[in-house]
Motif scaffolding. Structure first.
Motif, PDB file in Angstrom:
ATOM      1  N   ASP A  26       0.777  -1.349   0.151  1.00 28.13           N
ATOM      2  CA  ASP A  26      -0.084  -0.043  -0.128  1.00 28.13           C
ATOM      3  C   ASP A  26       0.657   1.471  -0.258  1.00 28.13           C
ATOM      4  OD1 ASP A  26      -2.569  -1.519   0.261  1.00 28.13           O
ATOM      5  OD2 ASP A  26      -2.176  -1.628   2.633  1.00 28.13           O
ATOM      6  N   LEU A  27       1.360   1.803   1.117  1.00 24.13           N
ATOM      7  CA  LEU A  27       2.740   2.299   1.053  1.00 24.13           C
ATOM      8  C   LEU A  27       3.791   2.506  -0.491  1.00 24.13           C
ATOM      9  CD1 LEU A  27       3.723   5.006   2.199  1.00 24.13           C
ATOM     10  CD2 LEU A  27       6.091   3.353   3.554  1.00 24.13           C
ATOM     11  N   GLY A  32       5.026   5.581  -5.611  1.00 23.56           N
ATOM     12  CA  GLY A  32       4.972   5.108  -6.701  1.00 23.56           C
ATOM     13  C   GLY A  32       6.347   4.350  -6.784  1.00 23.56           C
ATOM     14  N   ARG A  33       6.802   3.612  -5.343  1.00 21.99           N
ATOM     15  CA  ARG A  33       8.080   3.002  -5.728  1.00 21.99           C
ATOM     16  C   ARG A  33       7.443   1.547  -5.521  1.00 21.99           C
ATOM     17  NH1 ARG A  33      12.395   4.560  -6.313  1.00 21.99           N
ATOM     18  NH2 ARG A  33      13.618   5.725  -4.270  1.00 21.99           N
ATOM     19  N   ARG A  35       7.532  -2.527  -4.354  1.00 25.29           N
ATOM     20  CA  ARG A  35       7.583  -3.044  -2.747  1.00 25.29           C
ATOM     21  C   ARG A  35       8.282  -2.788  -2.202  1.00 25.29           C
ATOM     22  NH1 ARG A  35       7.894  -7.232  -0.644  1.00 25.29           N
ATOM     23  NH2 ARG A  35       6.862  -8.410   1.598  1.00 25.29           N
ATOM     24  N   GLN A  36       9.214  -3.017  -2.783  1.00 23.42           N
ATOM     25  CA  GLN A  36      10.926  -4.097  -2.429  1.00 23.42           C
ATOM     26  C   GLN A  36      11.428  -2.734  -1.762  1.00 23.42           C
ATOM     27  OE1 GLN A  36      12.133  -7.052  -1.847  1.00 23.42           O
ATOM     28  NE2 GLN A  36      14.165  -6.428  -0.889  1.00 23.42           N
ATOM     29  N   TRP A  37      11.513  -1.534  -2.431  1.00 25.76           N
ATOM     30  CA  TRP A  37      11.929  -0.446  -2.122  1.00 25.76           C
ATOM     31  C   TRP A  37      11.495   0.329  -0.538  1.00 25.76           C
ATOM     32  CZ3 TRP A  37      11.129   4.458   0.392  1.00 25.76           C
ATOM     33  CH2 TRP A  37      11.789   5.057   0.169  1.00 25.76           C
ATOM     34  N   VAL A  38      10.472  -0.219  -0.228  1.00 24.57           N
ATOM     35  CA  VAL A  38       9.795  -0.074   0.689  1.00 24.57           C
ATOM     36  C   VAL A  38      10.229  -0.926   2.194  1.00 24.57           C
ATOM     37  CG1 VAL A  38       7.862   0.071   2.792  1.00 24.57           C
ATOM     38  CG2 VAL A  38       7.235   0.727   0.402  1.00 24.57           C
ATOM     39  N   VAL A  39      10.534  -2.198   1.219  1.00 28.10           N
ATOM     40  CA  VAL A  39      11.237  -3.338   2.642  1.00 28.10           C
ATOM     41  C   VAL A  39      12.480  -3.199   2.789  1.00 28.10           C
ATOM     42  CG1 VAL A  39      12.085  -6.123   2.675  1.00 28.10           C
ATOM     43  CG2 VAL A  39       9.973  -5.441   1.372  1.00 28.10           C
ATOM     44  N   VAL A  51      16.359  12.950  -1.079  1.00 29.86           N
ATOM     45  CA  VAL A  51      15.028  13.493  -0.097  1.00 29.86           C
ATOM     46  C   VAL A  51      13.785  13.741  -0.885  1.00 29.86           C
ATOM     47  CG1 VAL A  51      14.614  16.099   0.138  1.00 29.86           C
ATOM     48  CG2 VAL A  51      16.740  14.980   0.510  1.00 29.86           C
ATOM     49  N   ASP A  52      13.697  13.453  -2.056  1.00 30.24           N
ATOM     50  CA  ASP A  52      12.391  13.297  -2.340  1.00 30.24           C
ATOM     51  C   ASP A  52      11.709  12.103  -2.478  1.00 30.24           C
ATOM     52  OD1 ASP A  52      12.429  15.792  -4.021  1.00 30.24           O
ATOM     53  OD2 ASP A  52      13.164  14.596  -6.075  1.00 30.24           O
ATOM     54  N   SER A  53      12.123  11.521  -2.062  1.00 30.90           N
ATOM     55  CA  SER A  53      11.821  10.185  -1.417  1.00 30.90           C
ATOM     56  C   SER A  53      10.718  10.298  -0.412  1.00 30.90           C
ATOM     57  CB  SER A  53      12.690   8.858  -1.570  1.00 30.90           C
ATOM     58  OG  SER A  53      13.087   8.605  -3.229  1.00 30.90           O
ATOM     59  N   LEU A  54      12.291  10.264   0.249  1.00 30.07           N
ATOM     60  CA  LEU A  54      11.559  10.375   1.940  1.00 30.07           C
ATOM     61  C   LEU A  54      10.640  11.340   2.077  1.00 30.07           C
ATOM     62  CD1 LEU A  54      12.729  10.646   4.936  1.00 30.07           C
ATOM     63  CD2 LEU A  54      14.092  12.203   4.749  1.00 30.07           C
ATOM     64  N   MET A  55      10.216  12.772   1.574  1.00 28.26           N
ATOM     65  CA  MET A  55       9.471  13.513   1.505  1.00 28.26           C
ATOM     66  C   MET A  55       8.336  12.826   1.351  1.00 28.26           C
ATOM     67  SD  MET A  55      10.452  16.065   3.188  1.00 28.26           S
ATOM     68  CE  MET A  55       9.230  16.822   2.594  1.00 28.26           C
ATOM     69  N   ALA A  56       8.055  12.187   0.079  1.00 27.31           N
ATOM     70  CA  ALA A  56       6.796  10.978  -0.780  1.00 27.31           C
ATOM     71  C   ALA A  56       6.351  10.100   0.693  1.00 27.31           C
ATOM     72  CB  ALA A  56       7.058  10.894  -2.048  1.00 27.31           C
ATOM     73  N   VAL A  57       7.603   9.605   1.472  1.00 26.59           N
ATOM     74  CA  VAL A  57       7.146   8.765   2.635  1.00 26.59           C
ATOM     75  C   VAL A  57       6.122   9.267   3.896  1.00 26.59           C
ATOM     76  CG1 VAL A  57       7.845   7.538   4.256  1.00 26.59           C
ATOM     77  CG2 VAL A  57       8.606   6.769   1.987  1.00 26.59           C
ATOM     78  N   LEU A  58       6.718  10.586   3.762  1.00 27.27           N
ATOM     79  CA  LEU A  58       6.797  11.457   5.028  1.00 27.27           C
ATOM     80  C   LEU A  58       4.924  11.768   4.765  1.00 27.27           C
ATOM     81  CD1 LEU A  58       9.125  13.303   5.730  1.00 27.27           C
ATOM     82  CD2 LEU A  58       8.332  11.359   7.281  1.00 27.27           C
ATOM     83  N   ASN A  59       4.679  12.328   3.694  1.00 30.67           N
ATOM     84  CA  ASN A  59       3.342  13.136   2.721  1.00 30.67           C
ATOM     85  C   ASN A  59       2.611  11.655   2.587  1.00 30.67           C
ATOM     86  OD1 ASN A  59       4.120  15.273   2.449  1.00 30.67           O
ATOM     87  ND2 ASN A  59       4.322  15.137   0.128  1.00 30.67           N
ATOM     88  N   ALA A  60       2.872  10.407   2.294  1.00 29.41           N
ATOM     89  CA  ALA A  60       2.073   9.287   2.183  1.00 29.41           C
ATOM     90  C   ALA A  60       1.685   8.575   3.295  1.00 29.41           C
ATOM     91  CB  ALA A  60       2.941   8.106   1.460  1.00 29.41           C
ATOM     92  N   LEU A  61       2.500   8.871   4.921  1.00 32.45           N
ATOM     93  CA  LEU A  61       2.108   8.427   5.998  1.00 32.45           C
ATOM     94  C   LEU A  61       1.417   9.971   7.215  1.00 32.45           C
ATOM     95  CD1 LEU A  61       5.116   6.528   7.286  1.00 32.45           C
ATOM     96  CD2 LEU A  61       2.458   6.001   5.779  1.00 32.45           C
ATOM     97  N   ASP A  62       0.994  11.323   6.511  1.00 31.15           N
ATOM     98  CA  ASP A  62       0.364  12.209   6.764  1.00 31.15           C
ATOM     99  C   ASP A  62       1.277  12.932   8.087  1.00 31.15           C
ATOM    100  OD1 ASP A  62      -1.386  13.664   6.973  1.00 31.15           O
ATOM    101  OD2 ASP A  62      -2.153  13.104   8.138  1.00 31.15           O
ATOM    102  N   LEU A  63       2.590  12.511   7.989  1.00 26.38           N
ATOM    103  CA  LEU A  63       3.908  13.567   9.041  1.00 26.38           C
ATOM    104  C   LEU A  63       4.580  14.614   7.953  1.00 26.38           C
ATOM    105  CD1 LEU A  63       4.934   9.527   8.985  1.00 26.38           C
ATOM    106  CD2 LEU A  63       3.450  11.340  10.831  1.00 26.38           C
ATOM    107  N   TYR A  64       5.449  14.959   9.347  1.00 26.53           N
ATOM    108  CA  TYR A  64       6.624  16.045   8.344  1.00 26.53           C
ATOM    109  C   TYR A  64       7.587  16.153   9.780  1.00 26.53           C
ATOM    110  CZ  TYR A  64       5.368  18.768  12.673  1.00 26.53           C
ATOM    111  OH  TYR A  64       5.002  19.700  13.639  1.00 26.53           O
TER     112      TYR A  64
END
Length: 94
Positions: A26-27, A32-33, A35-39, A51-64
């Motif tokens: 789901d994440l 847009g990555r 699943r193995q990247w998340v693993v 930094v772009d990937s980290l920001m995407a993760v934070l946004n997807a999890l409603d974090l800052y």
């Protein structure tokens, strides 16, 4: 929560994803990555994320994230901080 090392990022993201009831797939879909990247990220390889990937993760999890520089320029890693014994009374120099 203070995050200093990639293992901290991994644990924080995994816990937040789990709290939201999301799977790794789901994440991955949300950012847009693959699943193995998340693993890999959740296994402690967050240091290689852009930094772009980290920001995407934070946004997807409603974090800052807030980023702050140390005022004194010292290394903020607690493993390298001086440890002071509070019972050790400094000796006066003559």
């Amino acid at each position: 929560m203070l995050v200093n090392v990639s293992r901290d990022w991994a644990n924080f993201v995994r816990d937040r994803r789990s709290d939201l009831g999301l799977t790794q797939a789901d994440l991955a879909h949300r950012i847009g990555r693959a699943r193995q990247w998340v693993v890999r990220f959740e296994s402690g390889h967050a240091g290689s994320a852009s930094v772009d990937s980290l920001m995407a993760v934070l946004n997807a999890l409603d974090l800052y994230a807030e980023v702050a520089a140390a005022d004194d320029g010292a290394d903020s890693d607690p493993m390298f901080m001086d440890v002071v014994d509070p019972w050790d009374v400094p000796k006066a120099h003559p």
